[in-house]
Write a protein that holds these residues in place. Structure first.
Motif, PDB file in Angstrom:
ATOM      1  N   UNK A  19       0.781  -1.177  -0.058  1.00  0.00           N
ATOM      2  CA  UNK A  19       0.089  -0.314   0.474  1.00  0.00           C
ATOM      3  C   UNK A  19       0.528   1.342   0.010  1.00  0.00           C
ATOM      4  N   UNK A  20       0.287   2.460   0.450  1.00  0.00           N
ATOM      5  CA  UNK A  20       1.119   4.224   0.305  1.00  0.00           C
ATOM      6  C   UNK A  20       1.333   3.376  -1.572  1.00  0.00           C
ATOM      7  N   UNK A  21       0.895   3.875  -2.636  1.00  0.00           N
ATOM      8  CA  UNK A  21       2.008   3.572  -3.228  1.00  0.00           C
ATOM      9  C   UNK A  21       1.411   5.008  -4.485  1.00  0.00           C
TER      10      UNK A  21
ATOM     11  N   UNK B  83      -3.115   3.157  -5.623  1.00  0.00           N
ATOM     12  CA  UNK B  83      -3.235   3.560  -4.380  1.00  0.00           C
ATOM     13  C   UNK B  83      -2.791   1.870  -3.878  1.00  0.00           C
ATOM     14  N   UNK B  84      -2.740   0.964  -4.368  1.00  0.00           N
ATOM     15  CA  UNK B  84      -2.866  -0.255  -3.700  1.00  0.00           C
ATOM     16  C   UNK B  84      -1.867  -1.537  -4.224  1.00  0.00           C
ATOM     17  N   UNK B  85      -1.096  -3.111  -3.794  1.00  0.00           N
ATOM     18  CA  UNK B  85      -1.078  -3.459  -5.664  1.00  0.00           C
ATOM     19  C   UNK B  85      -0.864  -5.397  -4.775  1.00  0.00           C
TER      20      UNK B  85
ATOM     21  N   UNK C  20      -9.302   9.579   5.540  1.00  0.00           N
ATOM     22  CA  UNK C  20      -9.572   9.623   3.872  1.00  0.00           C
ATOM     23  C   UNK C  20      -8.014   8.838   3.457  1.00  0.00           C
ATOM     24  N   UNK C  21      -7.728   8.255   2.240  1.00  0.00           N
ATOM     25  CA  UNK C  21      -7.075   7.847   1.394  1.00  0.00           C
ATOM     26  C   UNK C  21      -6.470   6.791   2.706  1.00  0.00           C
TER      27      UNK C  21
ATOM     28  N   UNK D 237      -5.304  15.187   6.950  1.00  0.00           N
ATOM     29  CA  UNK D 237      -6.354  16.106   6.361  1.00  0.00           C
ATOM     30  C   UNK D 237      -6.440  16.985   7.709  1.00  0.00           C
ATOM     31  N   UNK D 238      -6.761  16.732   8.576  1.00  0.00           N
ATOM     32  CA  UNK D 238      -7.545  16.879   9.686  1.00  0.00           C
ATOM     33  C   UNK D 238      -8.680  16.768  10.001  1.00  0.00           C
TER      34      UNK D 238
END
Length: 425
Positions: A56-58, A92-94, A179-180, A187-188
């Motif tokens: 993740x976090x790509x 975003x992930x694989x 988020x994400x 993002x608060x």
């Protein structure tokens, strides 16, 4: 007809009965054969055989091919044989299929490795079957309206807050999401899900005025805008904000702070930039680390940190991509996001054929301001160089290249540093 020969007529009903008998016997034979020759039960078809990892976090700003090739190349350098890469549409992930359980164990030890400028999240994937996915697809679709009714929307959440901090205030929350699929509210904002709509409504009324780290939380139902935001609704599409994985933004600093005070808190930092005005600190600083893992650990460790008895706020630095500084084409470019180690010679080498290049430095300390200027002989050469440097890196740091304003319209001015606009310049 010849004499002496006789013919015997067979009634049509008898012929029909014989035909029916033969067809019935054939069916019985086929049925008996099918019973005797039963096929073996089908094996369950697996999506993966257990030797699969989740990555993740790509960096989804890159293309499909760039992400796939980067993953394959990195894991090959680690002596891991990747049999298949299934990249999600969002990039975003694989999911990576490996050859053995030993490879899976080795891949899990690479959690936090940097690929395309972002630290990876690596975990073991669950074994899934085709049948389970079909059942899930055939199942009833969740009612979005009912789900929104039992959820609450939190705003003004501190960037370094954790799920544990939020759960202390909202213990009845079933799920807490950022988020994400992030691990912290970058993002608060955060989303809370409760058992039903009635519980969510009661919690919303009771918890109005709740605070986390002395910050007042704004609690709204999902899908309903807050009253204070209705007057200032921004209809323009918002651009995605990039986050520097190796740099932290530290705010709420005292004005008499020194670099040694910040260094005592962030001991693994490589460089510390403390902007000043008239000899006094501006109340914020930029702390850069050698890699993303050190920055992530520092962010988690400084949750309740203080500098000179004052609580500080720590978050990842945001790189806000602004519009081009100069709308009109010119012969000069401004290069932002340079590494602190980038010199004028390195900048000139990155822009071949330029007439001149220079890195802006602080007059007092002599340190790089992390932006520079490059000038070409003609507008055509300048435009070609600008297009060639899209999504490029210099010294391992992603740079943003724009046309510089001409000196006649406005003097050369440093852009906002990593998402913080400098005033009074």
């Amino acid at each position: 007809m010849a004499k002496g020969t006789t013919t015997q007529e067979i009634p049509s009903k008898v012929l029909e009965n014989n035909a029916d008998d033969t067809s019935a016997t054939r069916k019985q034979r086929r049925k008996a054969e099918s019973i005797g020759q039963t096929s073996p039960p089908k094996k369950t078809k697996l999506i993966n055989d257990g030797y699969c990892v989740f990555v993740g976090n790509l960096n989804n700003s890159k293309t499909f091919e760039e992400v796939t090739q980067s993953l394959e190349k990195y894991f090959m350098t680690q002596s891991l044989l990747v049999q298949d890469i299934r990249l999600a549409k969002s990039r975003k992930h694989a999911f990576l299929d490996l050859a053995s359980n030993m490879d899976v164990t080795k891949a899990l030890s690479l959690d936090g490795a940097m690929i395309l400028g972002q630290p990876l999240t690596i975990a073991k994937a669950k074994v899934k079957t085709v049948d389970s996915l079909k059942k899930k697809a055939k199942g009833p679709k969740p009612d979005k309206k009912a789900k929104d009714g039992r959820c609450l929307f939190l705003k003004n959440v501190p960037y370094n807050a954790t799920r544990r901090d939020i759960r202390e205030i909202f213990p009845k929350a079933i799920k807490i999401r950022f988020p994400d699929q992030a691990d912290h509210p970058s993002r608060g904002i955060a989303f809370l899900e409760f058992k039903n709509e009635a519980v969510a409504s009661k919690i919303r009324k009771r918890k109005q005025g709740a605070k986390i780290q002395d910050r007042l939380l704004i609690i709204d139902p999902v899908g309903v805008a807050h009253k204070s935001d209705e007057k200032n609704v921004d209809t323009k599409p918002t651009k995605k904000v990039e986050v520097s994985p190796t740099t932290l933004f530290v705010s709420n600093l005292p004005f008499n702070v020194k670099e040694i005070n910040i260094k005592n808190v962030f001991k693994k930092s490589v460089t510390i930039t403390l902007p000043k005005k008239a000899g006094k600190a501006r109340g914020y600083a930029f702390v850069e680390f050698a890699n993303g893992k050190d920055a992530q650990n520092a962010l988690a460790a400084t949750k309740n940190a203080t500098v000179r008895k004052r609580p500080i706020r720590v978050q990842f630095c945001e790189i806000k991509e602004k519009q081009e500084i100069g709308k009109e084409e010119s012969t000069k470019l401004i290069v932002r996001g340079l590494s602190s180690e980038t010199t004028t010679e390195i900048l000139r080498g990155a822009f071949e054929g330029c007439l001149s290049a220079r890195v802006a430095t602080d007059k007092v300390t002599g340190k790089s301001k992390r932006f520079g200027f490059v000038e070409y002989e003609s507008k055509e050469m300048c435009t070609a160089a600008k297009e060639a440097m899209v999504d490029s890196e210099i010294n391992g740091s992603k740079v943003i290249v724009c046309y510089a304003r001409s000196n006649s319209k406005r003097g050369e001015r440093a852009p906002g540093r990593l998402g913080v606009n400098k005033r009074g310049q």
